[in-house]
Design an enzyme around this catalytic site. Structure first.
Site, PDB file in Angstrom:
ATOM      1  N   CYS A   1       0.780  -1.249   0.066  1.00 44.76           N
ATOM      2  CA  CYS A   1      -0.043   0.054  -0.026  1.00 44.76           C
ATOM      3  C   CYS A   1       0.952   1.364   0.003  1.00 44.76           C
ATOM      4  O   CYS A   1       0.433   2.192  -0.663  1.00 44.76           O
ATOM      5  CB  CYS A   1      -0.833  -0.174   1.203  1.00 44.76           C
ATOM      6  SG  CYS A   1      -2.344  -1.295   1.159  1.00 44.76           S
TER       7      CYS A   1
ATOM      8  N   CYS B   1      -7.338  -7.657  -2.922  1.00 49.79           N
ATOM      9  CA  CYS B   1      -7.455  -7.184  -1.551  1.00 49.79           C
ATOM     10  C   CYS B   1      -9.100  -6.816  -1.028  1.00 49.79           C
ATOM     11  O   CYS B   1      -9.193  -6.175  -0.185  1.00 49.79           O
ATOM     12  CB  CYS B   1      -6.637  -6.228  -1.128  1.00 49.79           C
ATOM     13  SG  CYS B   1      -4.663  -6.575  -1.365  1.00 49.79           S
TER      14      CYS B   1
ATOM     15  N   CYS C   1      -5.493   1.913   4.701  1.00 46.78           N
ATOM     16  CA  CYS C   1      -4.347   1.422   3.564  1.00 46.78           C
ATOM     17  C   CYS C   1      -3.338   2.302   3.970  1.00 46.78           C
ATOM     18  O   CYS C   1      -2.244   2.487   3.133  1.00 46.78           O
ATOM     19  CB  CYS C   1      -4.817   1.612   2.163  1.00 46.78           C
ATOM     20  SG  CYS C   1      -5.810   3.221   1.683  1.00 46.78           S
TER      21      CYS C   1
END
Ligand code: SF4
Length: 229
Positions: A112, A197, A222
């Site tokens: 991320c 995800c 994130c």
């Protein structure tokens, strides 16, 4: 408060941001809430720029929506797309593997970091304020989120104009105004991120249950909206 009153309040917030916090930018992840804000920006505050982060791992439906938004709004709202730094991404994948985010929370956050957090920093550079489509009801981590807050991490004001909107408000606005949205929402994906995800959820499950479902609830952000404590 009625939906009409909420719409008028958001239009007022957007105009104020445009007038008092220029240059301001809206971070669109192309989710349902972001489609509402894109439409309201086009109608009430076209001086606010819009950007999106292409992590390279988005769903095909999300790319289709991006093209549809460009068709629908044309020059009225131009979405600038930011991509990860190729060298950092190449190094991460070569070292850890293409799906390393499943192996540990640290590797997930590193992914991320490269695909979202660093590009976000570039997108926000030189801006006075940024806007998100986050709502309080979306996650335990967002329950007390204000409409306006100072973002010390990025050094600018952050606005969440839809903070008090319900999911019903969002969909009433989308259907009532005939604006484009991600086809995945019709397949039980309330919250859409990167394809590997994100999964669909069952009726009654929490709206963020489909994001990083293998991790604990409290850490499910994130890195784009994490506050220093
Ligand atoms: S959501 Fe998943 S694929 Fe996307 S940047 Fe984060 S870890 Fe990587």
């Amino acid at each position: 408060m009625t939906l009409e009153a909420k719409i008028a309040a958001v239009a007022g917030v957007l105009k104020r941001i445009q007038d008092e916090f220029s240059p301001a930018t809206f971070a669109s992840s192309l989710g349902a809430e972001d489609m509402v804000l894109t439409d309201l920006i086009a109608k009430h505050a076209p001086g606010i720029s819009v950007f999106s982060l292409d992590t390279g791992r988005l769903n095909p439906e999300t790319y289709e929506l991006l093209a549809k938004v460009q068709e629908t709004y044309g020059k009225q709202v131009e979405i600038k797309v930011y991509y990860p730094q190729p060298d950092a991404l190449q190094q991460y994948v070569e070292h850890n593997g293409i799906n390393a985010f499943y192996h540990s929370v640290d590797l997930r956050k590193a992914c991320c970091g490269i695909r979202k957090v660093e590009p976000l920093k570039r997108a926000l550079a030189g801006k006075t304020a940024w806007i998100t489509g986050m709502r309080r009801q979306q996650a335990v981590t967002r329950a007390n989120m204000p409409v306006q807050e100072h973002d010390a991490d990025h050094g600018l004001e952050k606005f969440n104009p839809l903070a008090d909107w319900t999911e019903k408000d969002v969909w009433e606005y989308i259907r009532g105004n005939g604006i484009p949205y991600n086809a995945l929402h019709d397949k039980h994906y309330p919250s859409i991120g990167c394809a590997p995800c994100t999964r669909n959820i069952a009726v009654g499950e929490d709206v963020r249950a489909g994001r990083w479902w293998w991790e604990d609830e409290s850490g499910k952000e994130c890195g784009l909206h994490v506050k220093k404590v």
